[in-house]
Design a protein around this motif. Structure first.
Motif, PDB file in Angstrom:
ATOM      1  N   GLY A   1       0.789  -1.219   0.000  1.00 16.21           N
ATOM      2  CA  GLY A   1       0.000   0.000   0.000  1.00 16.21           C
ATOM      3  C   GLY A   1       0.821   1.270   0.000  1.00 16.21           C
ATOM      4  N   GLY A   2       2.132   1.161   0.097  1.00 17.68           N
ATOM      5  CA  GLY A   2       2.986   2.333  -0.031  1.00 17.68           C
ATOM      6  C   GLY A   2       3.404   3.011   1.253  1.00 17.68           C
ATOM      7  N   ASN A   3       2.594   2.911   2.309  1.00 15.86           N
ATOM      8  CA  ASN A   3       2.948   3.607   3.543  1.00 15.86           C
ATOM      9  C   ASN A   3       4.239   3.090   4.156  1.00 15.86           C
ATOM     10  OD1 ASN A   3       0.762   5.329   3.447  1.00 15.86           O
ATOM     11  ND2 ASN A   3      -0.525   3.996   4.688  1.00 15.86           N
ATOM     12  N   PHE A   4       4.422   1.779   4.166  1.00 16.00           N
ATOM     13  CA  PHE A   4       5.618   1.225   4.777  1.00 16.00           C
ATOM     14  C   PHE A   4       6.872   1.634   4.008  1.00 16.00           C
ATOM     15  CE2 PHE A   4       8.897  -2.043   4.952  1.00 16.00           C
ATOM     16  CZ  PHE A   4       9.217  -1.961   6.296  1.00 16.00           C
ATOM     17  N   GLN A   5       6.833   1.506   2.686  1.00 18.78           N
ATOM     18  CA  GLN A   5       8.014   1.864   1.893  1.00 18.78           C
ATOM     19  C   GLN A   5       8.340   3.347   2.032  1.00 18.78           C
ATOM     20  OE1 GLN A   5       7.518   0.460  -2.123  1.00 18.78           O
ATOM     21  NE2 GLN A   5       7.891  -1.658  -1.541  1.00 18.78           N
ATOM     22  N   SER A   6       7.342   4.195   2.051  1.00 21.49           N
ATOM     23  CA  SER A   6       7.568   5.629   2.247  1.00 21.49           C
ATOM     24  C   SER A   6       8.158   5.899   3.619  1.00 21.49           C
ATOM     25  CB  SER A   6       6.264   6.408   2.091  1.00 21.49           C
ATOM     26  OG  SER A   6       5.791   6.301   0.773  1.00 21.49           O
ATOM     27  N   TRP A   7       7.663   5.202   4.630  1.00 20.63           N
ATOM     28  CA  TRP A   7       8.212   5.354   5.977  1.00 20.63           C
ATOM     29  C   TRP A   7       9.684   4.936   5.998  1.00 20.63           C
ATOM     30  CZ3 TRP A   7      10.685   2.006   9.175  1.00 20.63           C
ATOM     31  CH2 TRP A   7      10.945   2.465  10.464  1.00 20.63           C
ATOM     32  N   ALA A   8       9.998   3.786   5.377  1.00 18.23           N
ATOM     33  CA  ALA A   8      11.380   3.303   5.352  1.00 18.23           C
ATOM     34  C   ALA A   8      12.294   4.309   4.645  1.00 18.23           C
ATOM     35  CB  ALA A   8      11.451   1.938   4.668  1.00 18.23           C
ATOM     36  N   LEU A   9      11.847   4.852   3.531  1.00 27.36           N
ATOM     37  CA  LEU A   9      12.627   5.838   2.781  1.00 27.36           C
ATOM     38  C   LEU A   9      12.906   7.074   3.635  1.00 27.36           C
ATOM     39  CD1 LEU A   9      13.813   6.892   0.045  1.00 27.36           C
ATOM     40  CD2 LEU A   9      11.531   7.809  -0.407  1.00 27.36           C
ATOM     41  N   THR A  10      11.876   7.647   4.203  1.00 30.41           N
ATOM     42  CA  THR A  10      12.021   8.863   4.999  1.00 30.41           C
ATOM     43  C   THR A  10      12.910   8.631   6.226  1.00 30.41           C
ATOM     44  OG1 THR A  10       9.846   9.606   4.287  1.00 30.41           O
ATOM     45  CG2 THR A  10      10.741  10.643   6.261  1.00 30.41           C
ATOM     46  N   THR A  11      12.702   7.515   6.900  1.00 30.59           N
ATOM     47  CA  THR A  11      13.470   7.208   8.104  1.00 30.59           C
ATOM     48  C   THR A  11      14.935   6.955   7.768  1.00 30.59           C
ATOM     49  OG1 THR A  11      11.481   6.304   9.115  1.00 30.59           O
ATOM     50  CG2 THR A  11      13.584   5.712  10.129  1.00 30.59           C
ATOM     51  N   ALA A  12      15.202   6.201   6.718  1.00 28.03           N
ATOM     52  CA  ALA A  12      16.581   5.937   6.311  1.00 28.03           C
ATOM     53  C   ALA A  12      17.289   7.230   5.909  1.00 28.03           C
ATOM     54  CB  ALA A  12      16.613   4.929   5.163  1.00 28.03           C
ATOM     55  N   GLN A  13      16.611   8.077   5.164  1.00 29.23           N
ATOM     56  CA  GLN A  13      17.224   9.343   4.752  1.00 29.23           C
ATOM     57  C   GLN A  13      17.530  10.209   5.965  1.00 29.23           C
ATOM     58  OE1 GLN A  13      14.231  10.663   1.953  1.00 29.23           O
ATOM     59  NE2 GLN A  13      15.425   9.911   0.210  1.00 29.23           N
ATOM     60  N   ARG A  14      16.629  10.256   6.926  1.00 27.80           N
ATOM     61  CA  ARG A  14      16.835  11.059   8.139  1.00 27.80           C
ATOM     62  C   ARG A  14      18.048  10.566   8.921  1.00 27.80           C
ATOM     63  NH1 ARG A  14      13.991  10.250  13.189  1.00 27.80           N
ATOM     64  NH2 ARG A  14      12.748   8.782  12.014  1.00 27.80           N
ATOM     65  N   LEU A  15      18.314   9.249   8.881  1.00 26.08           N
ATOM     66  CA  LEU A  15      19.433   8.653   9.603  1.00 26.08           C
ATOM     67  C   LEU A  15      20.686   8.529   8.747  1.00 26.08           C
ATOM     68  CD1 LEU A  15      17.426   5.895  11.472  1.00 26.08           C
ATOM     69  CD2 LEU A  15      18.456   7.949  12.480  1.00 26.08           C
ATOM     70  N   ASN A  16      20.647   9.078   7.527  1.00 31.91           N
ATOM     71  CA  ASN A  16      21.779   9.043   6.595  1.00 31.91           C
ATOM     72  C   ASN A  16      22.187   7.609   6.239  1.00 31.91           C
ATOM     73  OD1 ASN A  16      23.560  10.434   4.909  1.00 31.91           O
ATOM     74  ND2 ASN A  16      25.224  10.234   6.385  1.00 31.91           N
ATOM     75  N   LEU A  17      21.201   6.745   6.057  1.00 33.71           N
ATOM     76  CA  LEU A  17      21.437   5.361   5.650  1.00 33.71           C
ATOM     77  C   LEU A  17      21.189   5.235   4.160  1.00 33.71           C
ATOM     78  CD1 LEU A  17      19.614   3.675   8.638  1.00 33.71           C
ATOM     79  CD2 LEU A  17      22.088   3.728   8.255  1.00 33.71           C
ATOM     80  N   LYS A  18      21.867   4.309   3.530  1.00 36.66           N
ATOM     81  CA  LYS A  18      21.750   4.069   2.090  1.00 36.66           C
ATOM     82  C   LYS A  18      21.193   2.663   1.870  1.00 36.66           C
ATOM     83  CE  LYS A  18      24.352   7.769   1.800  1.00 36.66           C
ATOM     84  NZ  LYS A  18      23.778   8.944   2.320  1.00 36.66           N
TER      85      LYS A  18
END
Length: 90
Positions: free
Chosen positions: A14-31
């Motif tokens: 449904g997209g919410n999880f992937q969007s959450w993972a993207l935003t959270t990883a970017q905030r933590l400077n993860l690739k």
């Protein structure tokens, strides 16, 4: 490069999880990347600082939008390719 992979079980479509993972990883400077791999499962490949990964893993368990949360399994692995950003895959 040392990387981490996580398999997440639960309703992640449904997209919410992937969007959450993207935003959270970017905030933590993860690739790396996130993708749905099977019915009610997602796979995440993460590269970055071990402390930042530990924060991501804890947030994955406590804050990620997963309906009918199942098991979350994370392991470290040697992965030859290095990513320069975090992305959503198919």
């Amino acid at each position: 490069m040392l990387s981490y992979t996580c398999i997440v079980e639960g309703k992640v479509t449904g997209g919410n999880f992937q969007s959450w993972a993207l935003t959270t990883a970017q905030r933590l400077n993860l690739k790396g990347w996130v993708r749905n791999v099977a019915d009610h499962k997602a796979e995440i490949l993460i590269q970055g600082d071990a402390k930042d990964f530990a924060v991501f893993r804890e947030l994955l368990k406590t804050e990620a939008p997963i309906v009918d949360r199942g098991e979350i399994t994370c392991n470290s692995l040697d992965y030859e390719k290095e990513y320069d950003k975090f992305e959503i895959r198919g």
